[in-house]
Scaffold this motif. Structure first.
Motif, PDB file in Angstrom:
ATOM      1  N   ALA A 280      34.420  22.079 -38.099  1.00  0.00           N
ATOM      2  CA  ALA A 280      34.556  20.647 -38.378  1.00  0.00           C
ATOM      3  C   ALA A 280      33.993  20.278 -39.745  1.00  0.00           C
ATOM      4  N   GLU A 281      32.966  21.012 -40.199  1.00  0.00           N
ATOM      5  CA  GLU A 281      32.337  20.706 -41.486  1.00  0.00           C
ATOM      6  C   GLU A 281      32.703  21.772 -42.498  1.00  0.00           C
ATOM      7  N   GLN A 282      33.577  21.475 -43.380  1.00  0.00           N
ATOM      8  CA  GLN A 282      33.988  22.392 -44.431  1.00  0.00           C
ATOM      9  C   GLN A 282      33.209  22.086 -45.706  1.00  0.00           C
ATOM     10  N   PHE A 283      33.213  23.022 -46.619  1.00  0.00           N
ATOM     11  CA  PHE A 283      32.453  22.867 -47.846  1.00  0.00           C
ATOM     12  C   PHE A 283      33.289  22.377 -49.017  1.00  0.00           C
ATOM     13  N   GLU A 284      34.548  22.027 -48.771  1.00  0.00           N
ATOM     14  CA  GLU A 284      35.374  21.539 -49.863  1.00  0.00           C
ATOM     15  C   GLU A 284      34.714  20.334 -50.514  1.00  0.00           C
ATOM     16  N   ASN A 285      34.696  20.371 -51.847  1.00  0.00           N
ATOM     17  CA  ASN A 285      34.170  19.277 -52.665  1.00  0.00           C
ATOM     18  C   ASN A 285      32.675  19.030 -52.434  1.00  0.00           C
ATOM     19  N   GLU A 286      31.956  19.976 -51.765  1.00  0.00           N
ATOM     20  CA  GLU A 286      30.513  19.828 -51.598  1.00  0.00           C
ATOM     21  C   GLU A 286      29.812  20.666 -52.655  1.00  0.00           C
ATOM     22  N   ARG A 287      28.749  20.142 -53.199  1.00  0.00           N
ATOM     23  CA  ARG A 287      28.002  20.833 -54.244  1.00  0.00           C
ATOM     24  C   ARG A 287      26.763  21.450 -53.615  1.00  0.00           C
ATOM     25  N   LEU A 288      26.628  22.766 -53.754  1.00  0.00           N
ATOM     26  CA  LEU A 288      25.504  23.488 -53.154  1.00  0.00           C
ATOM     27  C   LEU A 288      24.523  23.922 -54.230  1.00  0.00           C
ATOM     28  N   LEU A 289      23.229  23.708 -53.923  1.00  0.00           N
ATOM     29  CA  LEU A 289      22.178  24.160 -54.827  1.00  0.00           C
ATOM     30  C   LEU A 289      21.597  25.459 -54.275  1.00  0.00           C
ATOM     31  N   VAL A 290      21.694  26.527 -55.069  1.00  0.00           N
ATOM     32  CA  VAL A 290      21.305  27.869 -54.618  1.00  0.00           C
ATOM     33  C   VAL A 290      20.179  28.392 -55.507  1.00  0.00           C
ATOM     34  N   LEU A 291      19.133  28.918 -54.870  1.00  0.00           N
ATOM     35  CA  LEU A 291      18.042  29.574 -55.589  1.00  0.00           C
ATOM     36  C   LEU A 291      18.290  31.081 -55.565  1.00  0.00           C
ATOM     37  N   VAL A 292      18.350  31.692 -56.782  1.00  0.00           N
ATOM     38  CA  VAL A 292      18.577  33.136 -56.899  1.00  0.00           C
ATOM     39  C   VAL A 292      17.284  33.778 -57.387  1.00  0.00           C
ATOM     40  N   ILE A 293      16.708  34.652 -56.552  1.00  0.00           N
ATOM     41  CA  ILE A 293      15.442  35.322 -56.899  1.00  0.00           C
ATOM     42  C   ILE A 293      15.718  36.819 -57.071  1.00  0.00           C
ATOM     43  N   ASP A 294      15.680  37.284 -58.329  1.00  0.00           N
ATOM     44  CA  ASP A 294      15.958  38.699 -58.631  1.00  0.00           C
ATOM     45  C   ASP A 294      15.338  38.997 -59.993  1.00  0.00           C
ATOM     46  N   ASP A 295      14.638  40.114 -60.085  1.00  0.00           N
ATOM     47  CA  ASP A 295      14.013  40.462 -61.360  1.00  0.00           C
ATOM     48  C   ASP A 295      15.023  40.982 -62.378  1.00  0.00           C
ATOM     49  N   ASN A 296      16.248  41.274 -61.937  1.00  0.00           N
ATOM     50  CA  ASN A 296      17.284  41.797 -62.830  1.00  0.00           C
ATOM     51  C   ASN A 296      18.231  40.655 -63.211  1.00  0.00           C
ATOM     52  N   GLU A 297      18.220  40.293 -64.485  1.00  0.00           N
ATOM     53  CA  GLU A 297      19.038  39.181 -64.952  1.00  0.00           C
ATOM     54  C   GLU A 297      20.515  39.430 -64.719  1.00  0.00           C
ATOM     55  N   ASP A 298      20.971  40.685 -64.926  1.00  0.00           N
ATOM     56  CA  ASP A 298      22.386  41.013 -64.729  1.00  0.00           C
ATOM     57  C   ASP A 298      22.793  40.828 -63.268  1.00  0.00           C
ATOM     58  N   ASP A 299      21.895  41.242 -62.349  1.00  0.00           N
ATOM     59  CA  ASP A 299      22.222  41.080 -60.925  1.00  0.00           C
ATOM     60  C   ASP A 299      22.307  39.597 -60.545  1.00  0.00           C
ATOM     61  N   ARG A 300      21.402  38.804 -61.147  1.00  0.00           N
ATOM     62  CA  ARG A 300      21.465  37.367 -60.872  1.00  0.00           C
ATOM     63  C   ARG A 300      22.805  36.797 -61.343  1.00  0.00           C
ATOM     64  N   GLU A 301      23.241  37.240 -62.516  1.00  0.00           N
ATOM     65  CA  GLU A 301      24.494  36.740 -63.068  1.00  0.00           C
ATOM     66  C   GLU A 301      25.683  37.163 -62.220  1.00  0.00           C
ATOM     67  N   VAL A 302      25.657  38.395 -61.697  1.00  0.00           N
ATOM     68  CA  VAL A 302      26.750  38.882 -60.845  1.00  0.00           C
ATOM     69  C   VAL A 302      26.881  37.997 -59.604  1.00  0.00           C
TER      70      VAL A 302
END
Length: 686
Positions: free
Chosen positions: A133-155
């Protein structure tokens, strides 16, 4: 209540699991279970593609632990269906590992109960329905990415950004050093957490995050797939895990969206469970209070007043308020009948209804409540200004289907939360109990009064029958004797003697006629029904003297009237009867030896009572006769005048019927009598 139907496909070749499902998933008054069993993988997948199901149960013993492709294929075919694994204790780690493929939950068959299995199915179905019933279309999600490798965070961020139907914002951390501060500053929808961080392992960081926000979805990321890491992460609170090397936009979106939706629903479910638990506690408390009230009203040895006070005490405990009151309301009068505590209020204390919150309650058909009156629209009400009552809940009491008063609970301390609809419904239940008890007590008192009245009536009837027979017999015997004498006199041609005897016969029959007339008047007094009306007292007094033929003039009796109150609203026939008898007695029993005989009639009104007095200086009443003054057939001056002895009895009976009182007093001069009638003043209030 509508039933919920669940159509469930069970894939198992384990006869114990099959029997468990058949035994535990029996239909009830609220749920209907339709079970389809398959033990062949090909038939199972054919059924999935062609059939319509609400849930799938898979026995883990049916699959080899290494057969992960089974679940991938299952969710590829039917991603919309919740899947629950049936496993024993030894396979729980492998069941948890399948969460990454979309398994909703698992049930340990060796410890399961029907309630656990049914609850797990219901929760999984509701979760999937909510996610659909609850889809994510047009919803903006704020995500925290914790990784010591900058490339992995970017991937990771690039994979999520490729999903055009959902927009993402990211906050990046290269270590766990500022995790707590960061999650406090932002409202994240999800956290992507690297399992291996410098100076800290992912599990420790995961536990720290969950301690601060148990509903924040956390997904563990690993460089290489490891079932051991996956199981350990999920056991410690991770919502899922992803392998960086296998990351794709579709996979990333699916894992993140499922984790976010699951935690949203999980939070809702927990909040609902808390609410249900609160309702359950409240219901238990209500049932306890109602059980105690039932014990109170069933206790025949407990006095009525104590029953009322005990019920009020239970109410104050339930609502958490200081004072409980049962009131009786009559127009603008608020009469305290009972209170839980008489420290600050007195029993029978009278207030103006307009100065109480019950002025709102008595006008309403529903309970009225304020949890903080000082911050509400009634902050200027006299009840708040005079008594400082902040918290109040009250409702009307009906006795025999008529408004009687109110039951209310109050406190000077405000409540944090408003009164709930459940609390308002509960005070209505208390009101019903009280109304029944008050009616039962009223009818009990009325019954006791009626029994006393009947005993009195029976005694009066016995006295009446005896005295009537005696008083009627005397003039009849006298008439018979006189008639026999007259017959003898007529034979002897003694005309003068016969005429004298005739006079005696006539006198005897006149006495009998007067007695019969008074008896008929007594019957009339008991049965008459009339409405009150405005009466001119002087007119009633004048009519009484006219009926006596103004004999008082012949006897030189002076009549004095002092009408402080000329008009009174009452029942005319009864008032005339009272005045007639009192004035008639004053005339009949005047004292011939008195130089200046008088009759004084006066009236007045004080507060809510009307008074009428008739005083004379006649023969009076001897002290020893005063106790029998208002009884039937009492005659105190037989030589002065013949009477039935029913006059004052009828006066008292009429006064009682009018709700008044008649009393005798010796005048200040010490001679004669003074009778005073007191009546309540009729108004629109009664």
């Amino acid at each position: 209540m509508m039933k919920t139907d669940y159509k469930i496909l069970v894939y198992s070749d384990n006869i114990d699991d099959v029997r468990l499902c058949q035994s535990y998933l029996k239909s009830s008054s609220t749920h209907e279970y339709f079970l389809i069993f398959q033990d062949s993988q090909n038939d199972f997948f054919t059924d999935i593609e062609q059939g319509s199901y609400d849930c799938i149960l898979v026995s883990y013993s049916t699959q080899q632990q290494s057969d992960h492709d089974f679940f991938k294929k299952l969710f590829h075919l039917r991603p919309d269906l919740p899947v629950i694994i049936l496993c024993d204790h030894d396979n729980t780690d492998m069941a948890i590992y399948q969460f990454k493929n979309g398994v909703s939950d698992f049930v340990e068959t060796n410890t399961a109960t029907p309630e656990i299995l049914k609850y797990t199915i219901e929760k999984a179905v509701r979760t999937h329905e909510h996610m659909a019933a609850e889809q994510f279309e047009n919803e903006r999600l704020l995500v925290l990415v914790i990784d010591d490798n900058e490339d992995d965070r970017e991937v990771c961020m690039r994979a999520l950004r490729k999903n055009k139907d959902t927009e993402y914002d990211f906050v990046e951390l290269s270590s766990s050093q500022h995790v707590v501060e960061t999650i406090k500053e932002h409202e994240f929808h999800c956290i992507l957490l690297d399992y291996s961080l410098p100076g800290a392992d992912g599990i420790t960081v995961l536990q720290t995050i969950k301690q601060h926000n148990p509903f924040l979805p956390v997904i563990i990321m690993t460089g290489q797939g490891s079932e051991e890491i996956a199981v350990s992460s999920i056991k410690n609170g991770a919502d899922n895990y992803m392998v960086k090397s296998q990351l794709s936009p579709e996979n990333a979106k699916s894992v993140v969206s499922r984790a976010v939706q699951y935690q949203k629903l999980n939070k809702l479910l927990i909040e609902k469970e808390k609410a249900l638990k609160k309702i359950h506690i409240e219901k238990f408390q209500e049932e306890e209070v109602l059980n105690q009230i039932h014990l109170i009203v069933s206790d025949a040895h407990r006095p009525f007043e104590k029953r009322m006070k005990d019920i009020l005490k239970l109410g104050t405990q339930y609502f958490g308020l200081e004072l409980g009151i049962i009131s009786e309301i009559n127009f603008d009068d608020y009469h305290v009948k009972f209170a839980s505590d008489y420290t600050h209020i007195k029993q029978d204390q009278l207030f103006s209804l307009g100065n109480t919150y019950c002025s709102f309650t008595f006008k309403s058909d529903t309970p009225q409540a304020w949890h903080n009156a000082g911050m509400s629209e009634i902050k200027t009400h006299p009840c708040y200004e005079h008594f400082g009552l902040n918290a109040y809940i009250g409702t009307k009491i009906f006795v025999n289907n008529r408004p009687y008063g109110t039951v209310n609970f109050s406190s000077k301390d405000a409540r944090v939360q408003p009164f709930s609809e459940r609390e308002k419904a509960f005070i209505n239940l208390i009101s019903q109990y009280l109304g029944h008890e008050i009616y039962r007590n009223i009818t009990k008192n009325e019954r006791e009064h009626l029994i006393d009245d009947l005993r009195g009536v029976n005694a009066e009837l016995e006295q009446f029958a005896y005295q009537t027979a005696h008083d009627l017999k005397a003039p009849i015997l006298s008439a018979i004797q006189n008639l026999e004498n007259m017959q003898t006199q007529l034979k002897a041609e003694d005309v003068a003697g016969a005429q004298n005897t005739y006079s005696n016969v006539k006198k005897s029959l006149s006495q009998m006629d007067a007695l019969i007339a008074d008896i008929l008047s007594l019957t009339f007094v008991s049965k008459i029904k009339e409405a009150p009306q405005n009466l001119d007292l002087q007119s009633l007094i004048d009519q009484s003297f006219e009926k006596l033929g103004h004999i008082h003039v012949e006897k030189n009796i002076k009549v004095v009237t002092d009408m402080g109150c000329r008009q009174v609203k009452s029942h005319k026939i009864r008032m005339q009867l009272i005045i007639d008898n009192l004035i008639s007695n004053a005339v009949k029993y005047y004292d011939p030896a008195e130089a200046e005989p008088y009759i004084k009639v006066s009236s007045s009104q004080k507060n809510n009572s009307f008074y009428l007095s008739v005083e004379d200086n006649g023969l009076g009443i001897e002290p020893q006769d005063e106790a029998q003054l208002f009884e039937m057939f009492q005659r105190f001056h037989k030589a002065a005048s013949f009477g039935s002895g029913l006059g004052l009895y009828m006066v008292k009976k009429s006064a009682d019927i009018l709700g008044g009182h008649i009393e005798y007093n010796r005048p200040a001069s010490g001679k004669g009598v003074c009778f005073t009638l007191s009546l309540p003043v009729f108004s629109s209030n009664n």
